[in-house]
Design an enzyme around this catalytic site. Sequence first.
Site, short mmCIF file in Angstrom:
data_model
loop_
_atom_site.label_atom_id
_atom_site.label_comp_id
_atom_site.label_asym_id
_atom_site.label_seq_id
_atom_site.Cartn_x
_atom_site.Cartn_y
_atom_site.Cartn_z
N GLY A 70 0.79 -1.23 0.00
CA GLY A 70 0.00 0.00 0.00
C GLY A 70 0.82 1.27 0.00
CE LYS A 117 -3.22 9.90 14.20
NZ LYS A 117 -2.77 9.14 13.06
N1 LIG Z 1 -2.29 10.21 5.37
C1 LIG Z 1 -2.03 10.54 6.61
O1 LIG Z 1 -1.65 11.68 6.91
C2 LIG Z 1 -2.17 9.52 7.72
C3 LIG Z 1 -1.63 9.85 8.96
C4 LIG Z 1 -1.67 8.89 9.98
C5 LIG Z 1 -2.25 7.65 9.75
N2 LIG Z 1 -2.81 7.39 8.54
C6 LIG Z 1 -3.40 6.06 8.35
O2 LIG Z 1 -2.51 5.29 7.57
C7 LIG Z 1 -3.25 4.34 6.79
C8 LIG Z 1 -2.94 4.59 5.33
O3 LIG Z 1 -3.45 5.87 4.99
P1 LIG Z 1 -3.01 6.69 3.70
O4 LIG Z 1 -3.46 8.08 3.92
O5 LIG Z 1 -1.61 6.40 3.38
O6 LIG Z 1 -3.97 5.99 2.62
P2 LIG Z 1 -3.84 6.00 1.02
O7 LIG Z 1 -3.10 7.21 0.56
O8 LIG Z 1 -5.21 5.75 0.49
O9 LIG Z 1 -2.94 4.74 0.74
C9 LIG Z 1 -3.41 3.43 0.83
C10 LIG Z 1 -2.70 2.66 -0.23
O10 LIG Z 1 -3.07 1.29 -0.14
C11 LIG Z 1 -3.19 0.82 -1.47
N3 LIG Z 1 -3.93 -0.42 -1.54
C12 LIG Z 1 -5.24 -0.67 -1.32
N4 LIG Z 1 -5.51 -1.96 -1.53
C13 LIG Z 1 -4.36 -2.54 -1.89
C14 LIG Z 1 -4.00 -3.85 -2.28
N5 LIG Z 1 -4.89 -4.84 -2.31
N6 LIG Z 1 -2.72 -4.09 -2.61
C15 LIG Z 1 -1.79 -3.12 -2.59
N7 LIG Z 1 -2.07 -1.84 -2.23
C16 LIG Z 1 -3.34 -1.56 -1.91
C17 LIG Z 1 -3.86 1.95 -2.20
O11 LIG Z 1 -3.75 1.78 -3.59
P3 LIG Z 1 -4.31 2.82 -4.66
O12 LIG Z 1 -3.12 3.65 -5.02
O13 LIG Z 1 -4.81 1.95 -5.77
O14 LIG Z 1 -5.39 3.62 -3.99
C18 LIG Z 1 -3.05 3.12 -1.66
O15 LIG Z 1 -1.85 3.29 -2.39
C19 LIG Z 1 -4.73 4.58 7.14
O16 LIG Z 1 -5.14 3.71 8.15
C20 LIG Z 1 -4.74 6.02 7.63
O17 LIG Z 1 -5.81 6.30 8.49
C21 LIG Z 1 -2.76 8.28 7.50
#
Ligand SMILES: NC(=O)c1ccc[n+]([C@@H]2O[C@H](COP(=O)([O-])OP(=O)(O)OC[C@H]3O[C@@H](n4cnc5c(N)ncnc54)[C@H](OP(=O)(O)O)[C@@H]3O)[C@@H](O)[C@H]2O)c1
Length: 291
Positions: free
Chosen positions: A10, A177
């Site tokens: 991911g 968090k």
């Molecule tokens: N962003 C922040 O600032 C932040 C901060 C703290 C915590 N978090 C947490 O961290 C986690 C990730 O968040 P994020 O913001 O990084 O989310 P994101 O940008 O949506 O990234 C998730 C990634 O997972 C990929 N994915 C989904 N299904 C998959 C599969 N079957 N195989 C491989 N990859 C797959 C998605 O692919 P696609 O490219 O196809 O969508 C995307 O690249 C979440 O739980 C979020 O709440 C985020």
Amino acid sequence: MGKTTIALIGPGAIGATVAAWLAQSPDLALTLCARTPVDRLEIETPGGVITAEPEVLTDPAEAEPVDWVLVCTKAYDVAGAAKWLEHLVGPATRVAVLQNGVEHVARFAPFVPVERIVPAVVDISAERSAPGRVLQRMNGTILVPAGADGEAFAALFEHTPIDVRTTVNFTTALFRKLTVNCAGGVCGIVNKPNGIAREPGIADFMLALAEECVAVGRAEGATLDDDLAASVVRGYQNTAPDSINSLHADRMAGRPMEIDARHGIIVRLGEKHGIPTPMNRLAVALLNAVQ
Ligand SMILES: NC(=O)c1ccc[n+]([C@@H]2O[C@H](COP(=O)([O-])OP(=O)(O)OC[C@H]3O[C@@H](n4cnc5c(N)ncnc54)[C@H](OP(=O)(O)O)[C@@H]3O)[C@@H](O)[C@H]2O)c1
């Protein structure tokens, strides 16, 4: 000694950021397990742009067992991540789960022996503009439980400015968090960046959400300050007004939102402990309605 092998599932906002930093070490061999192909990683970090071109797989069948798996998908993408785990997890593989919510271990217990799951609380603000392109707004922290696996996970990041630490009170870290996350749900509801917290009525809604989370967190054994809910709201008011939390980013991108991991869980834990959680129940209903 050979390189430590890492597969990161991911490479989104958090995954790409973490991956690019890990790729800066010559001692780590990194593979990205992606759903959408990524050509290269380019992260605008607080200290400047870093880039990396790790190996990228898009077919789980091509994956092989590694020393560490880092799961960085959304909490609701467990089934997709599990397809990779079938191939990546060998007899000694440790699986770190870098996700929001408080159910990191429960989510992956059906696929990995629980003693090899390292839950991680990520406090890094990252926004994705295109595959592999991310704005990392702060170096941030990652907290993992105290113990040998937590120490080993933290060691992977020694060469990075991300502050990765172990804590003896991981339950407290989880609910601190979750308190931040549930307050931020309002941004997803009203579809406005974090600066909307400066509106008094919005701040009141955030505060009520956060107070419910503090109550259920304490019932679950977390040690949470009386001022936590109010300080979380102040944090949103003082952050960059145009910054966007990941639930709101999902709404804007038309992706599913982590409604259950960030609000539904508070309602469920409230029911378990007999604690009323009307505001989080309302947030679940409103977010489901706009999803
Ligand atoms: N962003 C922040 O600032 C932040 C901060 C703290 C915590 N978090 C947490 O961290 C986690 C990730 O968040 P994020 O913001 O990084 O989310 P994101 O940008 O949506 O990234 C998730 C990634 O997972 C990929 N994915 C989904 N299904 C998959 C599969 N079957 N195989 C491989 N990859 C797959 C998605 O692919 P696609 O490219 O196809 O969508 C995307 O690249 C979440 O739980 C979020 O709440 C985020």
